[in-house]
Design a protein around this motif. Sequence first.
Motif, PDB file in Angstrom:
ATOM      1  N   ALA A  35       0.830  -1.204   0.000  1.00 39.17           N
ATOM      2  CA  ALA A  35       0.000   0.000   0.000  1.00 39.17           C
ATOM      3  C   ALA A  35       0.866   1.256   0.000  1.00 39.17           C
ATOM      4  N   TYR A  36       1.987   1.207   0.757  1.00 35.45           N
ATOM      5  CA  TYR A  36       2.875   2.371   0.808  1.00 35.45           C
ATOM      6  C   TYR A  36       3.512   2.624  -0.559  1.00 35.45           C
ATOM      7  N   LEU A  37       3.994   1.555  -1.201  1.00 33.32           N
ATOM      8  CA  LEU A  37       4.656   1.719  -2.500  1.00 33.32           C
ATOM      9  C   LEU A  37       3.681   2.226  -3.559  1.00 33.32           C
ATOM     10  N   LEU A  38       2.426   1.698  -3.522  1.00 37.91           N
ATOM     11  CA  LEU A  38       1.444   2.160  -4.502  1.00 37.91           C
ATOM     12  C   LEU A  38       1.088   3.621  -4.267  1.00 37.91           C
ATOM     13  N   ALA A  39       0.968   4.032  -2.994  1.00 39.50           N
ATOM     14  CA  ALA A  39       0.657   5.432  -2.696  1.00 39.50           C
ATOM     15  C   ALA A  39       1.810   6.346  -3.093  1.00 39.50           C
ATOM     16  N   ALA A  40       3.062   5.869  -2.840  1.00 43.56           N
ATOM     17  CA  ALA A  40       4.235   6.674  -3.207  1.00 43.56           C
ATOM     18  C   ALA A  40       4.330   6.834  -4.717  1.00 43.56           C
ATOM     19  N   ALA A  41       4.048   5.750  -5.444  1.00 38.07           N
ATOM     20  CA  ALA A  41       4.116   5.826  -6.903  1.00 38.07           C
ATOM     21  C   ALA A  41       3.048   6.749  -7.471  1.00 38.07           C
ATOM     22  N   ALA A  42       1.849   6.776  -6.807  1.00 38.06           N
ATOM     23  CA  ALA A  42       0.766   7.610  -7.315  1.00 38.06           C
ATOM     24  C   ALA A  42       1.011   9.089  -7.057  1.00 38.06           C
ATOM     25  N   THR A  43       1.772   9.396  -5.986  1.00 38.49           N
ATOM     26  CA  THR A  43       1.978  10.808  -5.633  1.00 38.49           C
ATOM     27  C   THR A  43       3.328  11.360  -6.096  1.00 38.49           C
ATOM     28  N   GLN A  44       4.131  10.549  -6.753  1.00 42.85           N
ATOM     29  CA  GLN A  44       5.434  11.020  -7.219  1.00 42.85           C
ATOM     30  C   GLN A  44       5.275  12.093  -8.288  1.00 42.85           C
ATOM     31  N   ARG A  45       6.105  13.093  -8.178  1.00 40.07           N
ATOM     32  CA  ARG A  45       6.127  14.156  -9.177  1.00 40.07           C
ATOM     33  C   ARG A  45       7.423  14.054  -9.992  1.00 40.07           C
ATOM     34  N   PRO A  46       7.368  14.395 -11.248  1.00 40.24           N
ATOM     35  CA  PRO A  46       8.592  14.315 -12.058  1.00 40.24           C
ATOM     36  C   PRO A  46       9.650  15.281 -11.540  1.00 40.24           C
ATOM     37  N   ALA A  47      10.885  14.788 -11.482  1.00 42.94           N
ATOM     38  CA  ALA A  47      11.994  15.616 -11.017  1.00 42.94           C
ATOM     39  C   ALA A  47      12.535  16.457 -12.177  1.00 42.94           C
ATOM     40  N   LYS A  48      12.822  17.711 -11.873  1.00 42.25           N
ATOM     41  CA  LYS A  48      13.412  18.623 -12.852  1.00 42.25           C
ATOM     42  C   LYS A  48      14.669  19.225 -12.223  1.00 42.25           C
ATOM     43  N   LEU A  49      15.796  18.806 -12.741  1.00 39.41           N
ATOM     44  CA  LEU A  49      17.075  19.223 -12.181  1.00 39.41           C
ATOM     45  C   LEU A  49      17.914  19.914 -13.251  1.00 39.41           C
ATOM     46  N   ASN A  50      18.691  20.872 -12.796  1.00 43.54           N
ATOM     47  CA  ASN A  50      19.662  21.538 -13.652  1.00 43.54           C
ATOM     48  C   ASN A  50      21.041  21.275 -13.048  1.00 43.54           C
ATOM     49  N   VAL A  51      21.847  20.503 -13.741  1.00 44.52           N
ATOM     50  CA  VAL A  51      23.139  20.076 -13.211  1.00 44.52           C
ATOM     51  C   VAL A  51      24.253  20.707 -14.040  1.00 44.52           C
ATOM     52  N   ARG A  52      25.243  21.266 -13.345  1.00 44.95           N
ATOM     53  CA  ARG A  52      26.391  21.861 -14.025  1.00 44.95           C
ATOM     54  C   ARG A  52      27.671  21.414 -13.318  1.00 44.95           C
ATOM     55  N   ARG A  53      28.693  21.134 -14.119  1.00 42.70           N
ATOM     56  CA  ARG A  53      29.972  20.714 -13.572  1.00 42.70           C
ATOM     57  C   ARG A  53      31.074  21.576 -14.171  1.00 42.70           C
ATOM     58  N   ASP A  54      31.979  22.038 -13.323  1.00 45.89           N
ATOM     59  CA  ASP A  54      33.149  22.801 -13.760  1.00 45.89           C
ATOM     60  C   ASP A  54      34.390  22.065 -13.275  1.00 45.89           C
ATOM     61  N   ILE A  55      35.434  22.071 -14.111  1.00 42.25           N
ATOM     62  CA  ILE A  55      36.691  21.394 -13.782  1.00 42.25           C
ATOM     63  C   ILE A  55      37.798  22.440 -13.764  1.00 42.25           C
ATOM     64  N   ALA A  56      38.448  22.567 -12.623  1.00 45.06           N
ATOM     65  CA  ALA A  56      39.576  23.496 -12.477  1.00 45.06           C
ATOM     66  C   ALA A  56      40.847  22.686 -12.241  1.00 45.06           C
ATOM     67  N   THR A  57      41.944  23.139 -12.848  1.00 45.74           N
ATOM     68  CA  THR A  57      43.220  22.440 -12.756  1.00 45.74           C
ATOM     69  C   THR A  57      44.215  23.288 -11.979  1.00 45.74           C
ATOM     70  N   SER A  58      44.853  22.686 -10.990  1.00 44.63           N
ATOM     71  CA  SER A  58      45.936  23.338 -10.255  1.00 44.63           C
ATOM     72  C   SER A  58      47.194  22.488 -10.402  1.00 44.63           C
ATOM     73  N   ASP A  59      48.248  22.867  -9.710  1.00 44.26           N
ATOM     74  CA  ASP A  59      49.505  22.131  -9.843  1.00 44.26           C
ATOM     75  C   ASP A  59      49.389  20.698  -9.344  1.00 44.26           C
ATOM     76  N   SER A  60      48.555  20.472  -8.337  1.00 44.54           N
ATOM     77  CA  SER A  60      48.505  19.139  -7.727  1.00 44.54           C
ATOM     78  C   SER A  60      47.137  18.476  -7.772  1.00 44.54           C
ATOM     79  N   HIS A  61      46.074  19.208  -8.160  1.00 39.64           N
ATOM     80  CA  HIS A  61      44.722  18.642  -8.087  1.00 39.64           C
ATOM     81  C   HIS A  61      43.871  19.072  -9.269  1.00 39.64           C
ATOM     82  N   PHE A  62      42.908  18.191  -9.597  1.00 36.29           N
ATOM     83  CA  PHE A  62      41.759  18.561 -10.414  1.00 36.29           C
ATOM     84  C   PHE A  62      40.596  18.776  -9.439  1.00 36.29           C
TER      85      PHE A  62
END
Length: 436
Positions: A35-62
């Motif tokens: 019953a919990y799983l069916l209720a959770a599935a019925a009330t789930q809303r679509p996720a909308k995410l904005n993901v960004r990744r930046d890569i910086a380089t130094s002498d010893s690390h990324f």
Amino acid sequence: MEQTKSLQLLFVIFFVMGLITTNVTLVAMSLFPLAYLLAAAATQRPAKLNVRRDIATSDSHFTLSYQIENLASGLQHIYLKEVIPQALALSQQVQNEQALNQPNWASVTMTATLKQKGVFNHQHELAAKRGHFEFSDIEISVADYIGQVYHRENVQDAQTASKAPVAQYMGNIPLKSNKTFGFNGVVAAGKAGTGEAFFGLTQYQDHMPSRAINWRASAKHEELLLANEYEQDSNMNVGLIVDARQHGHLHGSSELANALATSLDLTLTLGLTMAKSLLNSGHRLGLLTLGQQMDYVYPNFGRRQLRKIEQTLTKVEPSTGSKINLWALEHKPAMYFPNKANIVFISQLQASDLPLLKGLKRAGYCLTVIVPDPSGLVSGEHHEHIKALYHLERQSVLDPFRQQGFYLINWQMEQSFNAFYHQELLPALRLQRKMK
């Protein structure tokens, strides 16, 4: 969503089995989670995410910087996973095992709770090593309070990061040349020196060779003997060969493996440093690298050529054998470098390289051979014993080269570049210029 559906199906099976067997306990145990799983599935809303990744380089690390913005309703758990490039992951594994003894090195993972229209920032550092690395897609998963995944997607954000050798300062490199030519680009003021272009007449001195006497000009003066003076060495063709082959002269413990890795980086750094100095002097420079494969940069001038050489040295990978076929370099070297060019060969050398150097010398190239000695980079309790064994083994390899008349410039790699330049390289090159 797939994991939630699988659990729903599992509890449906338990529920049906409880009805068939009239097992009240099994029915009760499966009814409430279902019953919990069916209720959770019925009330789930679509996720909308904005993901960004930046890569910086130094002498010893990324440094990987992630920014996740939630454009929909609040989310209980967000999971982010990214696989590290294999070459970089291997070095990260070694670092983790030595420092933290943590084996989970193959991916960057994080979990967070994100409210509606919230922004989450996360940074992760990786130990940087020389090379060119491609970071692929990012996997994002969203789950509820009990950790059931109901949304998963791959964010298309392919990026690259690279770490190049850092060229250090090195003064003018006075190579001996069989052939010089005029300046390319801005013409520098002429100076008297040891080049080939005629500069003027001067009074003959005792240290000058007799062939320098200008008899026609001297005939016009009764008591004065005149000699030709030539312009200071201008530009020359230079070929730089950087050898990344590792011949197993240092082998055994992890300390020796670290010394070999450090010696390769230092070899490439010396190559880039010498390339910068030679290009700043106005010479035309070409590069050939010997590693897992041969890589070639066509001879040219200027800053753009230095960037090409830097990019090529960044991608060099070591080889542990003699798989490269050097027949063309030995028998047809003009395919790589112009005739009568000055060849700078940075290599630990192996016995099979003797015919190669003979072929280059026979073709009229002026050779400068720098032999790195990585034994001083070894640390640990028995490093003096390891150095002694290394020198004993290397002596038998290098003696045939010296017997054939090749002048080898020893480079103790624990030295600073400045010390090597002033104490080893300059005296050796000045001696070579005097040798006929």
